[in-house]
Design an enzyme around this catalytic site. Structure first.
Site, short mmCIF file in Angstrom:
data_model
loop_
_atom_site.label_atom_id
_atom_site.label_comp_id
_atom_site.label_asym_id
_atom_site.label_seq_id
_atom_site.Cartn_x
_atom_site.Cartn_y
_atom_site.Cartn_z
N GLY A 1 0.90 -0.93 0.03
CA GLY A 1 -0.16 -0.18 -0.07
C GLY A 1 0.90 1.04 0.01
O GLY A 1 1.80 1.28 0.89
N ALA A 2 0.56 2.15 -1.00
CA ALA A 2 1.43 3.10 -1.27
C ALA A 2 1.95 4.11 0.03
O ALA A 2 3.13 4.17 0.21
CB ALA A 2 1.11 4.15 -2.21
N ARG B 1 10.33 -1.68 -4.60
CA ARG B 1 9.17 -1.52 -5.54
C ARG B 1 9.12 -0.17 -6.43
O ARG B 1 9.28 0.73 -5.79
CB ARG B 1 7.73 -1.58 -4.63
CG ARG B 1 7.71 -3.15 -3.87
CD ARG B 1 6.42 -3.52 -3.44
NE ARG B 1 5.29 -3.91 -4.50
CZ ARG B 1 4.15 -3.78 -4.28
NH1 ARG B 1 3.68 -3.60 -3.01
NH2 ARG B 1 3.36 -4.16 -5.26
N GLN C 1 -6.12 -8.68 -2.08
CA GLN C 1 -6.00 -7.46 -1.15
C GLN C 1 -7.37 -7.24 -0.75
O GLN C 1 -7.75 -6.93 0.17
CB GLN C 1 -5.21 -6.58 -1.53
CG GLN C 1 -3.59 -6.67 -1.79
CD GLN C 1 -3.25 -7.21 -3.24
OE1 GLN C 1 -3.95 -7.82 -3.85
NE2 GLN C 1 -1.99 -6.52 -3.54
N ASP D 1 -1.21 4.72 -6.52
CA ASP D 1 -0.04 4.51 -6.14
C ASP D 1 0.82 5.86 -6.59
O ASP D 1 2.02 5.81 -6.11
CB ASP D 1 0.56 3.31 -6.80
CG ASP D 1 0.12 1.87 -5.99
OD1 ASP D 1 -1.01 1.61 -5.95
OD2 ASP D 1 1.06 1.68 -5.11
N LYS E 1 -3.68 -0.51 -8.24
CA LYS E 1 -3.74 -1.75 -8.43
C LYS E 1 -4.39 -2.17 -9.80
O LYS E 1 -5.45 -1.76 -10.23
CB LYS E 1 -4.61 -2.40 -7.21
CG LYS E 1 -4.61 -4.07 -7.19
CD LYS E 1 -3.39 -4.60 -7.74
CE LYS E 1 -2.14 -4.57 -6.25
NZ LYS E 1 -0.98 -4.64 -6.90
O1 MRU Z 1 0.40 -3.85 -4.60
P1 MRU Z 1 -0.11 -3.30 -3.44
O2 MRU Z 1 -0.83 -4.21 -2.48
O3 MRU Z 1 1.01 -2.58 -2.44
O4 MRU Z 1 -1.02 -2.20 -4.15
C1 MRU Z 1 -1.64 -1.38 -3.31
C2 MRU Z 1 -2.70 -0.46 -4.00
O5 MRU Z 1 -2.75 -0.49 -5.25
C3 MRU Z 1 -3.47 0.41 -3.24
O6 MRU Z 1 -4.57 0.86 -3.98
C4 MRU Z 1 -2.75 1.81 -3.35
O7 MRU Z 1 -1.23 1.51 -2.78
C5 MRU Z 1 -3.32 2.63 -2.43
S1 MRU Z 1 -3.19 2.33 -0.91
C6 MRU Z 1 -3.62 3.70 0.04
#
Ligand code: MRU
Length: 372
Positions: A70-71, A115, A222, A263, A274
């Protein structure tokens, strides 16, 4: 890296019991006197286990393997990882500034390479670099200042999520809103409270008739594992659907709003999120449903003109050919696994930030909010 089984409010540490709990009891990531403690999201919702990271390398490993994800949470973890790196560098360099800086710089590079898509991660590393690159204070002072900044990034993110929630709740009207969300942009993806789920929590506080549809979010689930866990444990009315059901419910008028996280958001308002978010945005547009993106300003990368230049992470094929120990694809099959896609600004009704709501044209509204 030490893993410690947590104790949930139910007392037995399992998530199976659908108790009603408060969002503040979700401890995504914390700094505990020289240790970064995080809930291991790979094991949710079946087990509540906490990882204790004592080096930046352990934090980097937790990011790569998605124990934390999550960002905004990645930004917080990167800041804390750098604070660990500075402590270790002070010891290893015996306080010699050149050696200290080389070691901290290597850690920054290592965390940067974990990442590539979420902008909050390089944003937090840049914040830390502003401190470790200083030559007017001693390495020992740099260590203290970096720890302080890491804690501020954490606190600021909590405050941002609360602000996003309030701004977003003003936009979601109606007697019984039904919000579709994708992936997990919740407390688990931030320091706490969440961005998209922050909006959902704030709407729910004002209107308990709110209903949520959570996309399961292939391939790492997720939505099914994390969003459904967060919302049901708080008693927010939620139904889990598979990703390919969203169009069905939209076409029947069963979804009133879409709210997702981000992100990285570029200067023109394109949004990386995502994988699958773009498809949801197209369906929302086709069905005339408002599509909101919720994110703190630390996700906005105005150095990139548009989404075509956002680096998109490609992950391991095993995430597509199976899950956990189960494999359902023929061995040797070729696989593609982009972890994110880009939703064009034209599909985004508004971007809900901690500084206020940006409406199209985003070039202008994001610039205005950045200066505010
Ligand atoms: O691969 P992830 O689980 O890190 O991807 C997360 C997402 O795409 C979330 O929607 C995004 O990071 C926003 S989190 C507030």
């Amino acid at each position: 890296m030490e893993a410690v089984r947590g104790v949930s409010d139910s007392g037995d540490g399992t998530a199976a019991d659908a108790l009603i709990a408060d969002v503040d009891s979700i401890r995504t990531v914390e700094w505990q006197d020289g240790t970064v403690v995080m809930i291991d999201q790979r094991r949710l919702p079946l087990e509540e286990v906490y990882l204790h990271c004592r080096s930046w390398q352990e934090v980097a490993d937790a990011i790569c393997t998605m124990a934390i994800r999550g960002a905004p949470a990645l930004g917080v973890a990167a800041g804390m990882g750098m604070a660990l790196a500075a402590r270790a560098a002070l010891c290893d360099s015996a306080g010699e500034p050149g050696r200290f800086r080389d070691a901290v710089q290597a850690a920054s590079k290592g965390l940067f390479e974990t990442r590539p898509t979420a902008y909050n991660l390089p944003w937090a590393l840049k914040e830390m670099e502003r401190i470790w690159a200083r030559d007017d204070i001693t390495p020992a002072e740099i260590v203290g200042t970096m720890e302080q900044r890491a804690l501020e990034i954490y606190e600021d993110d909590l405050a941002s999520c609360r602000a996003i929630g309030e701004y977003g709740a003003d936009l979601i009207q109606g007697e019984r809103p039904v919000i579709l969300t994708h992936c997990n942009a919740g407390a688990l993806a931030t320091a706490g409270y969440g961005t998209a789920l922050g909006v959902i929590r704030s709407v729910h506080a004002r209107n308990p008739r709110l209903h949520v549809l959570a996309d399961e979010t292939r391939p790492l689930l997720q939505g099914a594992r994390l969003t459904a866990w967060e919302l049901t444990r708080e008693g927010i009315s939620t139904e889990l659907i598979t990703d390919n059901m969203a169009g069905y419910f939209m076409s029947r008028g069963a979804i009133t709003h879409v709210v997702v996280g981000a992100d990285r958001i570029t200067a023109n308002g394109d949004v990386a999120n995502k994988i699958g978010t773009y498809s949801v945005s197209v369906l929302a547009r086709e069905n005339g449903i408002p599509f909101f993106v919720a994110a703190p300003f630390s996700t906005v990368d105005r150095s990139l003109a548009d989404g075509s230049v956002i680096p998109i992470e490609e992950r391991d094929p095993s995430e597509v050919t199976g899950f956990g120990d189960v494999n359902w694809a023929p061995s040797g099959v070729q696989v593609r696994n982009p972890a994110f896609d880009v939703t064009p600004a034209r599909n985004v009704t508004a971007i809900i930030t901690d500084r206020g709501v940006a409406f199209p044209p985003y070039e202008e509204s994001l610039r205005r909010l950045e200066g505010s």
